[in-house]
Design an enzyme around this catalytic site. Structure first.
Site, PDB file in Angstrom:
ATOM      1  N   LYS A 107      15.555 -14.499  56.423  1.00  9.92           N
ATOM      2  CA  LYS A 107      15.212 -13.592  57.518  1.00  9.92           C
ATOM      3  C   LYS A 107      14.811 -12.205  57.015  1.00  9.92           C
ATOM      4  O   LYS A 107      14.171 -11.452  57.740  1.00  9.92           O
ATOM      5  CB  LYS A 107      16.366 -13.492  58.507  1.00  9.92           C
ATOM      6  CG  LYS A 107      16.567 -14.772  59.306  1.00  9.92           C
ATOM      7  CD  LYS A 107      17.537 -14.595  60.463  1.00  9.92           C
ATOM      8  CE  LYS A 107      17.624 -15.839  61.329  1.00  9.92           C
ATOM      9  NZ  LYS A 107      18.301 -16.977  60.642  1.00  9.92           N
TER      10      LYS A 107
HETATM   11  C1  LIG Z   1      18.048 -18.343  60.911  1.00 10.36           C
HETATM   12  C2  LIG Z   1      18.459 -19.334  59.901  1.00 10.36           C
HETATM   13  C3  LIG Z   1      17.985 -20.670  59.915  1.00 10.36           C
HETATM   14  C4  LIG Z   1      17.100 -21.195  61.012  1.00 10.36           C
HETATM   15  O1  LIG Z   1      15.798 -20.685  60.968  1.00 10.36           O
HETATM   16  P1  LIG Z   1      14.850 -20.825  62.251  1.00 10.36           P
HETATM   17  O2  LIG Z   1      13.622 -20.074  61.899  1.00 10.36           O
HETATM   18  O3  LIG Z   1      15.600 -20.218  63.395  1.00 10.36           O
HETATM   19  O4  LIG Z   1      14.608 -22.269  62.458  1.00 10.36           O
HETATM   20  C5  LIG Z   1      18.361 -21.513  58.886  1.00 10.36           C
HETATM   21  N1  LIG Z   1      19.192 -21.101  57.917  1.00 10.36           N
HETATM   22  C6  LIG Z   1      19.683 -19.844  57.873  1.00 10.36           C
HETATM   23  C7  LIG Z   1      20.614 -19.467  56.781  1.00 10.36           C
HETATM   24  C8  LIG Z   1      19.343 -18.911  58.859  1.00 10.36           C
HETATM   25  O5  LIG Z   1      19.848 -17.672  58.815  1.00 10.36           O
END
Ligand SMILES: *Cc1c(COP(=O)(O)O)cnc(C)c1O
Length: 432
Positions: A107
């Site tokens: 993210k």
């Molecule tokens: C947010 C997140 C996901 C999921 O990603 P999306 O884009 O919402 O599908 C998977 N793994 C981790 C560690 C995350 O923080």
């Protein structure tokens, strides 16, 4: 380029509006009016390009009308200032490690990019832009760190008192500077409700420029497509078909991958891997979308019962489940399977996965068996982010990366508030 709402293709806005509003006025999500397509020649060059170089080329194709080129270059290079190595685990199977950013999760890529784009669009104004974000843990840290030190923007993170793990909490409460953490005497839903009320409050909106930074913002999504180009470029043998597997919750990461394919990236198949919250894999099988209340799992960042980006996927495939299923294979895994995979891969290949990545690994490994294809899965977070869970699984202490240690040593600075809107509103107005 203009951006339309998934609820109404005729409702189009500028990039600036799409970024500052996050959500269209009819509650749809923004989509680019047109996805640029790169010539085959571009894809033979990506093996020699760095991640920010690729990001810059893709960004220009989307944003060149709206952001001047040298500013765009700065946004891209500042956002992508950490490596995303492709690491081989075994024959034909690799992982793209997206956890080398400030908060050790993928993210960071989107959050850093969005922060700099918001800064760009709020410059030359004499007022601060206030970003409000409610978090149950991970989003708060990525957004707060993404915006840290970004001029002209102040971030307020609301989180439920006592309901966020200490490792997560320290990643947004120790920053200071332009980041304020509010510890709310309530639940995550209360925090989210406060943010929603603030956006609806006329008085507040007259006095302050408020915006949100949640995962549906287009400026978070598009930069996530860059690393799929980079990952594919790093595959040694390009003569084989390549499959990309994305462990998914709200499906932003996979939507970005689908954008990359529309831009021409030669990917044979995508795998959408989920925990038992398998709404999308079920849709791919049956053509029926049946959202549910989410179930708690050890891959908790993927505990989503009604994935927010699914409407974007529908839009890309014109609501045709069959067409979508030609590009994407869905599969789901239980916690027990996750535990077993983490142990097996650790013992056999000395590679430690986090619970989310482990879901990606299993889905890809299953798919590749008996084919002559190759592939990589996305490792979305560093295993130390889920320290207690992972240690319990491998029965061994794991080392905490120095970045995370630094947060843990920092001084907690947070302000306690009730869950009453009037208190939150007073706080925002007083701080101004
Ligand atoms: C947010 C997140 C996901 C999921 O990603 P999306 O884009 O919402 O599908 C998977 N793994 C981790 C560690 C995350 O923080």
């Amino acid at each position: 380029m203009l951006f339309y709402s998934t609820n109404n293709k005729n409702l189009k806005v500028s990039l600036r509006e799409a970024v500052l509003n996050s959500l269209a006025s009819d509650n749809g999500l923004y989509m680019p009016e047109k996805i640029p397509v790169f010539p085959p020649d571009f894809f033979s060059q990506i093996k020699d390009m760095s991640l920010p170089e690729i990001g810059f080329e893709v960004s220009k194709a989307f944003f060149d009308d709206d952001i001047n080129t040298s500013d765009l270059e700065t946004i891209v290079f500042e956002s992508l200032n950490f490596p995303v190595p492709l690491v081989r685990i075994k024959e034909n199977l690799s992982t793209l490690e997206l956890f080398h950013g400030p908060t050790l999760a993928f993210k960071d890529v989107g959050a850093r990019f969005m922060a700099r784009m918001m800064q760009y669009f709020s410059q030359n104004t004499d007022h601060l832009t206030h970003v409000l974000v409610a978090t149950s843990g991970d989003t708060g840290s990525a957004v707060a760190n993404g915006f840290l030190g970004v001029e002209g923007v102040h971030v307020t993170v609301l989180y439920p008192k006592g309901l966020v793990s200490p490792i997560q909490e320290c990643q947004f409460t120790t920053l200071g500077n332009n980041i304020t953490a509010l510890e709310i005497a309530g639940t995550f839903d209360d925090c989210q409700h406060l943010v929603k009320q603030a956006f609806l409050d006329k008085d507040l909106n007259r006095k302050l420029t408020l915006t949100s930074a949640n995962s549906i913002n287009l400026a978070r999504l598009i930069p996530q497509s860059f690393y799929y180009f980079y990952g594919l470029g790093q595959m040694k043998d390009r003569s084989k078909d390549t499959v990309i597997c994305v462990p998914s919750g709200n499906f932003g990461n996979l939507t970005a991958a689908l954008f990359a394919k529309r831009m021409g990236l030669p990917v044979a198949k995508f795998i959408a891997a989920t925990n038992v919250n398998d709404i999308v894999p079920k849709y791919l099988q049956s053509g029926k979308y049946d959202p549910k209340v989410s179930v708690a799992t050890i891959a908790n960042a993927m505990d989503v019962g009604n994935p927010s980006n699914f409407v974007r996927m529908l839009d890309l495939y014109e609501h045709n489940a069959q067409k979508m299923a030609e590009d994407i294979i869905g599969c789901r895994f239980t916690d027990e399977m996750v535990r077993k995979a983490i142990v097996t891969v650790y013992e056999q290949f000395e590679y430690l996965m986090d619970p989310h990545g482990a879901i990606g690994y299993m889905a890809l490994d299953d798919y590749l068996k008996g084919t002559d294809k190759q592939g990589f899965f996305i490792e979305t977070a560093h295993p130390a982010k889920f320290k207690d869970t992972v240690e319990a699984i491998i029965q061994k202490e794991i080392e905490i990366p120095s970045k995370l240690k630094k947060f843990m040593e920092g001084k907690k600075q947070s302000i306690s508030l009730s869950k009453e809107f009037i208190d939150f509103k007073d706080f925002l107005l007083q701080r101004g």
